[in-house]
Scaffold this motif. Structure first.
Motif, mmCIF file in Angstrom:
data_model
loop_
_atom_site.group_PDB
_atom_site.id
_atom_site.type_symbol
_atom_site.label_atom_id
_atom_site.label_comp_id
_atom_site.label_asym_id
_atom_site.label_seq_id
_atom_site.Cartn_x
_atom_site.Cartn_y
_atom_site.Cartn_z
ATOM 1 N N GLN A 2 0.846 -1.197 0.000
ATOM 2 C CA GLN A 2 0.000 0.000 0.000
ATOM 3 C C GLN A 2 0.879 1.244 0.000
ATOM 4 N N LEU A 3 0.510 2.167 -0.853
ATOM 5 C CA LEU A 3 1.221 3.436 -0.947
ATOM 6 C C LEU A 3 0.203 4.557 -0.855
ATOM 7 N N GLN A 4 0.443 5.475 0.054
ATOM 8 C CA GLN A 4 -0.476 6.580 0.257
ATOM 9 C C GLN A 4 0.269 7.888 0.007
ATOM 10 N N ALA A 5 -0.058 8.520 -1.104
ATOM 11 C CA ALA A 5 0.559 9.807 -1.427
ATOM 12 C C ALA A 5 -0.307 10.937 -0.906
ATOM 13 N N SER A 6 0.341 11.968 -0.409
ATOM 14 C CA SER A 6 -0.390 13.121 0.110
ATOM 15 C C SER A 6 0.490 14.363 -0.006
ATOM 16 N N GLY A 7 -0.111 15.512 0.257
ATOM 17 C CA GLY A 7 0.650 16.750 0.281
ATOM 18 C C GLY A 7 0.443 17.655 -0.913
ATOM 19 N N GLY A 8 -0.325 17.209 -1.871
ATOM 20 C CA GLY A 8 -0.574 18.051 -3.026
ATOM 21 C C GLY A 8 -1.461 19.236 -2.669
ATOM 22 N N GLY A 9 -1.579 20.140 -3.631
ATOM 23 C CA GLY A 9 -2.408 21.309 -3.403
ATOM 24 C C GLY A 9 -2.204 22.350 -4.475
ATOM 25 N N LEU A 10 -2.722 23.526 -4.198
ATOM 26 C CA LEU A 10 -2.616 24.661 -5.113
ATOM 27 C C LEU A 10 -1.590 25.637 -4.561
ATOM 28 N N VAL A 11 -0.643 26.017 -5.395
ATOM 29 C CA VAL A 11 0.414 26.941 -4.964
ATOM 30 C C VAL A 11 0.744 27.873 -6.115
ATOM 31 N N GLN A 12 1.201 29.054 -5.771
ATOM 32 C CA GLN A 12 1.610 29.997 -6.802
ATOM 33 C C GLN A 12 3.006 29.654 -7.321
ATOM 34 N N ALA A 13 3.271 30.064 -8.526
ATOM 35 C CA ALA A 13 4.598 29.848 -9.102
ATOM 36 C C ALA A 13 5.664 30.431 -8.180
ATOM 37 N N GLY A 14 6.730 29.677 -8.010
ATOM 38 C CA GLY A 14 7.788 30.067 -7.100
ATOM 39 C C GLY A 14 7.624 29.509 -5.701
ATOM 40 N N GLY A 15 6.467 28.947 -5.437
ATOM 41 C CA GLY A 15 6.197 28.401 -4.121
ATOM 42 C C GLY A 15 6.720 27.001 -3.938
ATOM 43 N N SER A 16 6.387 26.413 -2.793
ATOM 44 C CA SER A 16 6.887 25.088 -2.435
ATOM 45 C C SER A 16 5.771 24.197 -1.928
ATOM 46 N N LEU A 17 5.978 22.922 -2.105
ATOM 47 C CA LEU A 17 5.106 21.894 -1.536
ATOM 48 C C LEU A 17 5.979 20.714 -1.155
ATOM 49 N N ARG A 18 5.529 19.952 -0.177
ATOM 50 C CA ARG A 18 6.209 18.704 0.158
ATOM 51 C C ARG A 18 5.215 17.558 0.062
ATOM 52 N N LEU A 19 5.514 16.645 -0.824
ATOM 53 C CA LEU A 19 4.695 15.456 -0.973
ATOM 54 C C LEU A 19 5.230 14.348 -0.076
ATOM 55 N N SER A 20 4.321 13.525 0.423
ATOM 56 C CA SER A 20 4.696 12.377 1.239
ATOM 57 C C SER A 20 4.141 11.106 0.613
ATOM 58 N N CYS A 21 4.886 10.046 0.744
ATOM 59 C CA CYS A 21 4.440 8.735 0.280
ATOM 60 C C CYS A 21 4.659 7.754 1.427
ATOM 61 N N ALA A 22 3.574 7.348 2.064
ATOM 62 C CA ALA A 22 3.643 6.392 3.167
ATOM 63 C C ALA A 22 3.478 4.987 2.601
ATOM 64 N N ALA A 23 4.472 4.143 2.834
ATOM 65 C CA ALA A 23 4.478 2.796 2.271
ATOM 66 C C ALA A 23 4.268 1.758 3.366
ATOM 67 N N SER A 24 3.526 0.710 3.037
ATOM 68 C CA SER A 24 3.294 -0.357 4.000
ATOM 69 C C SER A 24 2.952 -1.640 3.262
ATOM 70 N N GLY A 25 2.976 -2.735 4.014
ATOM 71 C CA GLY A 25 2.537 -4.009 3.472
ATOM 72 C C GLY A 25 3.564 -4.783 2.702
ATOM 73 N N PHE A 26 4.845 -4.412 2.844
ATOM 74 C CA PHE A 26 5.865 -5.203 2.176
ATOM 75 C C PHE A 26 7.139 -5.202 2.998
ATOM 76 N N THR A 27 7.935 -6.224 2.776
ATOM 77 C CA THR A 27 9.201 -6.372 3.498
ATOM 78 C C THR A 27 10.318 -6.690 2.522
ATOM 79 N N PHE A 28 10.323 -6.020 1.410
ATOM 80 C CA PHE A 28 11.385 -6.220 0.438
ATOM 81 C C PHE A 28 12.713 -5.780 1.021
#
Length: 121
Positions: A2-28
């Motif tokens: 399972q992969l859960q991506a989050s952190g998106g949104g609306l931002v003005q040019a020049g701005g910043s965002l941080r995306l997160s990807c929470a991973a689970s359900g595997f032991t590779f």
């Protein structure tokens, strides 16, 4: 897996965002997590990836110097810090788990849902 991506949104040019990807359900033992994006009317493209050890990272030329990928293995989470955002960065961003630290979509069999990033001019 399972992969859960989050952190998106609306931002003005020049701005910043941080995306997160929470991973689970595997032991590779050895894997990579990649970020990909798909803009309207365009094919999905690779953005960045990081090895499970964190020792290997890769960036698409279009985001080099602006985006930084990192991982917190204790939290099983990978982050994509996006700075100096441009309107052309607007896309749905996906994270995926693969077994090769190259930004090739076919090497990533497990995908999460996307998170929308919109950069206004």
């Amino acid at each position: 897996v399972q992969l859960q991506a989050s952190g998106g949104g609306l931002v003005q040019a020049g701005g910043s965002l941080r995306l997160s990807c929470a991973a689970s359900g595997f032991t590779f033992d050895d894997y990579a997590i990649g970020w990909f994006r798909q803009a309207p009317g365009k094919e999905r493209e690779g953005v960045s990836c990081i090895s499970s050890s964190g020792g290997s990272t890769y960036y698409a030329d279009s985001v080099k110097g602006r985006f930084t990928i990192s991982s917190d293995n204790a939290k099983n989470t990978v982050y994509l810090q996006m700075n100096s955002l441009k309107p052309e960065d607007t896309a749905v961003y996906y994270c995926a788990v693969g077994f090769d630290s190259r930004l090739v979509q076919g090497l990533y069999p497990y995908w999460g849902q996307g998170t929308q990033v919109t950069v206004s001019s």
